[in-house]
Design a protein around this motif. Structure first.
Motif, PDB file in Angstrom:
ATOM      1  N   ALA A 100      29.732  44.025  38.182  1.00  0.00           N
ATOM      2  CA  ALA A 100      29.385  45.331  37.621  1.00  0.00           C
ATOM      3  C   ALA A 100      30.541  46.317  37.774  1.00  0.00           C
ATOM      4  N   VAL A 101      31.210  46.255  38.920  1.00  0.00           N
ATOM      5  CA  VAL A 101      32.378  47.127  39.144  1.00  0.00           C
ATOM      6  C   VAL A 101      33.469  46.803  38.137  1.00  0.00           C
ATOM      7  N   LEU A 102      33.732  45.524  37.955  1.00  0.00           N
ATOM      8  CA  LEU A 102      34.780  45.107  37.015  1.00  0.00           C
ATOM      9  C   LEU A 102      34.417  45.494  35.583  1.00  0.00           C
ATOM     10  N   LEU A 103      33.142  45.338  35.229  1.00  0.00           N
ATOM     11  CA  LEU A 103      32.715  45.645  33.863  1.00  0.00           C
ATOM     12  C   LEU A 103      32.680  47.149  33.589  1.00  0.00           C
ATOM     13  N   ASP A 104      32.631  47.941  34.641  1.00  0.00           N
ATOM     14  CA  ASP A 104      32.685  49.397  34.469  1.00  0.00           C
ATOM     15  C   ASP A 104      34.111  49.874  34.187  1.00  0.00           C
ATOM     16  N   ASN A 105      35.083  48.994  34.425  1.00  0.00           N
ATOM     17  CA  ASN A 105      36.484  49.359  34.206  1.00  0.00           C
ATOM     18  C   ASN A 105      36.863  49.038  32.758  1.00  0.00           C
ATOM     19  N   PRO A 106      37.284  50.029  31.991  1.00  0.00           N
ATOM     20  CA  PRO A 106      37.612  49.783  30.580  1.00  0.00           C
ATOM     21  C   PRO A 106      38.778  48.821  30.371  1.00  0.00           C
ATOM     22  N   LYS A 107      39.562  48.586  31.409  1.00  0.00           N
ATOM     23  CA  LYS A 107      40.706  47.678  31.285  1.00  0.00           C
ATOM     24  C   LYS A 107      40.309  46.207  31.428  1.00  0.00           C
ATOM     25  N   LEU A 139      30.515  34.883  30.773  1.00  0.00           N
ATOM     26  CA  LEU A 139      29.175  34.662  30.214  1.00  0.00           C
ATOM     27  C   LEU A 139      28.791  33.189  30.275  1.00  0.00           C
ATOM     28  N   MET A 140      29.736  32.307  30.079  1.00  0.00           N
ATOM     29  CA  MET A 140      29.447  30.875  30.156  1.00  0.00           C
ATOM     30  C   MET A 140      29.006  30.484  31.565  1.00  0.00           C
ATOM     31  N   LEU A 141      29.724  30.954  32.578  1.00  0.00           N
ATOM     32  CA  LEU A 141      29.384  30.571  33.953  1.00  0.00           C
ATOM     33  C   LEU A 141      28.114  31.262  34.436  1.00  0.00           C
ATOM     34  N   ALA A 142      27.892  32.493  34.006  1.00  0.00           N
ATOM     35  CA  ALA A 142      26.641  33.169  34.365  1.00  0.00           C
ATOM     36  C   ALA A 142      25.462  32.429  33.734  1.00  0.00           C
ATOM     37  N   SER A 143      25.653  31.918  32.522  1.00  0.00           N
ATOM     38  CA  SER A 143      24.599  31.149  31.841  1.00  0.00           C
ATOM     39  C   SER A 143      24.347  29.833  32.557  1.00  0.00           C
ATOM     40  N   LEU A 144      25.402  29.185  32.963  1.00  0.00           N
ATOM     41  CA  LEU A 144      25.287  27.919  33.705  1.00  0.00           C
ATOM     42  C   LEU A 144      24.509  28.116  34.996  1.00  0.00           C
ATOM     43  N   ASN A 145      24.755  29.250  35.673  1.00  0.00           N
ATOM     44  CA  ASN A 145      24.112  29.531  36.955  1.00  0.00           C
ATOM     45  C   ASN A 145      22.708  30.105  36.820  1.00  0.00           C
ATOM     46  N   GLY A 146      22.308  30.435  35.582  1.00  0.00           N
ATOM     47  CA  GLY A 146      20.991  31.046  35.411  1.00  0.00           C
ATOM     48  C   GLY A 146      20.935  32.462  35.953  1.00  0.00           C
ATOM     49  N   ASP A 147      22.077  33.146  35.958  1.00  0.00           N
ATOM     50  CA  ASP A 147      22.173  34.496  36.506  1.00  0.00           C
ATOM     51  C   ASP A 147      21.776  35.502  35.419  1.00  0.00           C
ATOM     52  N   MET A 148      20.475  35.690  35.274  1.00  0.00           N
ATOM     53  CA  MET A 148      19.945  36.493  34.175  1.00  0.00           C
ATOM     54  C   MET A 148      20.494  37.918  34.153  1.00  0.00           C
ATOM     55  N   GLU A 149      20.541  38.554  35.307  1.00  0.00           N
ATOM     56  CA  GLU A 149      20.978  39.954  35.340  1.00  0.00           C
ATOM     57  C   GLU A 149      22.420  40.090  34.854  1.00  0.00           C
ATOM     58  N   LEU A 150      23.268  39.166  35.280  1.00  0.00           N
ATOM     59  CA  LEU A 150      24.661  39.243  34.856  1.00  0.00           C
ATOM     60  C   LEU A 150      24.797  38.872  33.382  1.00  0.00           C
ATOM     61  N   VAL A 151      24.015  37.896  32.930  1.00  0.00           N
ATOM     62  CA  VAL A 151      24.034  37.533  31.509  1.00  0.00           C
ATOM     63  C   VAL A 151      23.674  38.761  30.665  1.00  0.00           C
ATOM     64  N   LEU A 158      36.770  38.415  36.929  1.00  0.00           N
ATOM     65  CA  LEU A 158      35.425  38.495  36.365  1.00  0.00           C
ATOM     66  C   LEU A 158      34.787  37.115  36.255  1.00  0.00           C
ATOM     67  N   VAL A 159      35.567  36.127  35.889  1.00  0.00           N
ATOM     68  CA  VAL A 159      35.055  34.752  35.808  1.00  0.00           C
ATOM     69  C   VAL A 159      34.692  34.251  37.203  1.00  0.00           C
ATOM     70  N   LEU A 160      35.528  34.584  38.177  1.00  0.00           N
ATOM     71  CA  LEU A 160      35.263  34.205  39.573  1.00  0.00           C
ATOM     72  C   LEU A 160      33.970  34.859  40.056  1.00  0.00           C
ATOM     73  N   ALA A 161      33.791  36.118  39.722  1.00  0.00           N
ATOM     74  CA  ALA A 161      32.563  36.822  40.120  1.00  0.00           C
ATOM     75  C   ALA A 161      31.331  36.142  39.522  1.00  0.00           C
ATOM     76  N   ALA A 162      31.438  35.711  38.261  1.00  0.00           N
ATOM     77  CA  ALA A 162      30.312  35.021  37.618  1.00  0.00           C
ATOM     78  C   ALA A 162      30.049  33.686  38.288  1.00  0.00           C
ATOM     79  N   ARG A 163      31.107  32.969  38.615  1.00  0.00           N
ATOM     80  CA  ARG A 163      30.936  31.666  39.261  1.00  0.00           C
ATOM     81  C   ARG A 163      30.265  31.805  40.623  1.00  0.00           C
ATOM     82  N   GLU A 164      30.654  32.834  41.368  1.00  0.00           N
ATOM     83  CA  GLU A 164      30.148  33.033  42.728  1.00  0.00           C
ATOM     84  C   GLU A 164      28.852  33.845  42.774  1.00  0.00           C
ATOM     85  N   LYS A 165      28.340  34.239  41.608  1.00  0.00           N
ATOM     86  CA  LYS A 165      27.162  35.107  41.520  1.00  0.00           C
ATOM     87  C   LYS A 165      27.379  36.419  42.269  1.00  0.00           C
TER      88      LYS A 165
END
Length: 237
Positions: free
Chosen positions: A96-103, A117-129, A83-90
């Motif tokens: 979304a797939v990972l966040l849909d998984n309750p695990k 959330l930190m990396l999405a904020s750094l990247n300005g990725d509003m939708e993911l934030v 999930l952190v990698l996904a945020a870093r790479e936008k």
């Protein structure tokens, strides 16, 4: 004991030939092994395939891998959770797939203590934030916060969103750094003004006694030096 000169000659000539044959045979064996290996199918390790899918935002591939039993909290070779990698790479579709998984652990951190959330904020990725927050990501985590990261890159829209979700504008990192100091460091005055308008403390100091203006001077941020000096002058009168 007499030796047969002919026998000695044959042995002498056969020995190097035999050695030569052995060398040729060994070379052929090596060549065959190389050829065999070259023609053999090479299969990537499942985790490598999954990490590649995350990097390229292959949501369908990642969803299939997880459905087939792969761990949504797996890490890459550097210890970075998917999930952190996904945020870093936008890679928002994969996120979304990972966040849909309750695990999936939404608070998972890499070795540097950074979460999605930190990396999405750094990247300005509003939708993911937005998605991370609605899924329960902690806006005011202890230590470095998403707002610190948004301020560091001058991500005004993300900063506004975080503040709207009650982000602490005076949050302290482990060494006492505030989001305002990070904005000043990067010469992001629109972000600094946003923080100040929402109650950021202009005079706050970190563990070594530096305030936001000191950060601006340290990192040669001309706009921040000018504007923060003016604000401090106004405050003094």
């Amino acid at each position: 004991m007499n030796s047969n000169p002919l026998t000695s000659t044959v042995h002498a000539t056969q020995a190097p030939r035999a050695a030569g044959v052995r060398r040729i045979a060994a070379a052929l064996a090596i060549g065959m092994s190389a050829a065999f290996l070259a023609s053999a199918p090479v299969h990537a390790a499942p985790i490598d395939s999954l990490v590649k899918g995350v990097k390229f935002d292959d949501d369908k591939g990642v969803a299939k891998d997880i459905a087939d039993g792969m761990d949504p909290n797996a890490t890459d070779s550097q210890g970075m959770p998917l999930l952190v990698l996904a945020a870093r790479e936008k890679s928002d579709k994969v996120a979304a797939v990972l966040l849909d998984n309750p695990k999936t652990n939404i608070a998972a951190e890499d070795k540097a203590g950074e979460n999605a959330l930190m990396l999405a904020s750094l990247n300005g990725d509003m939708e993911l934030v937005k998605l991370l927050i609605t899924k329960g990501a902690e806006v005011n985590k202890q230590g470095w916060t998403p707002l610190h990261y948004a301020a560091a890159n001058g991500q005004d829209d993300v900063a506004k969103l975080l503040i709207g979700y009650s982000a602490d504008v005076n949050a302290l990192s482990p060494n006492g750094t505030t989001p305002l100091m990070m904005a000043a460091r990067g010469d992001h005055m629109s972000t600094a003004n946003l923080l100040l308008d929402h109650g950021a403390n202009l005079n706050a100091k970190n563990q070594i006694g530096m305030n936001a203006l000191d950060f601006a001077k340290q990192y040669k941020a001309p706009d921040a030096i000018k504007d923060l000096s003016a604000r401090m002058g106004q405050a003094a009168h």
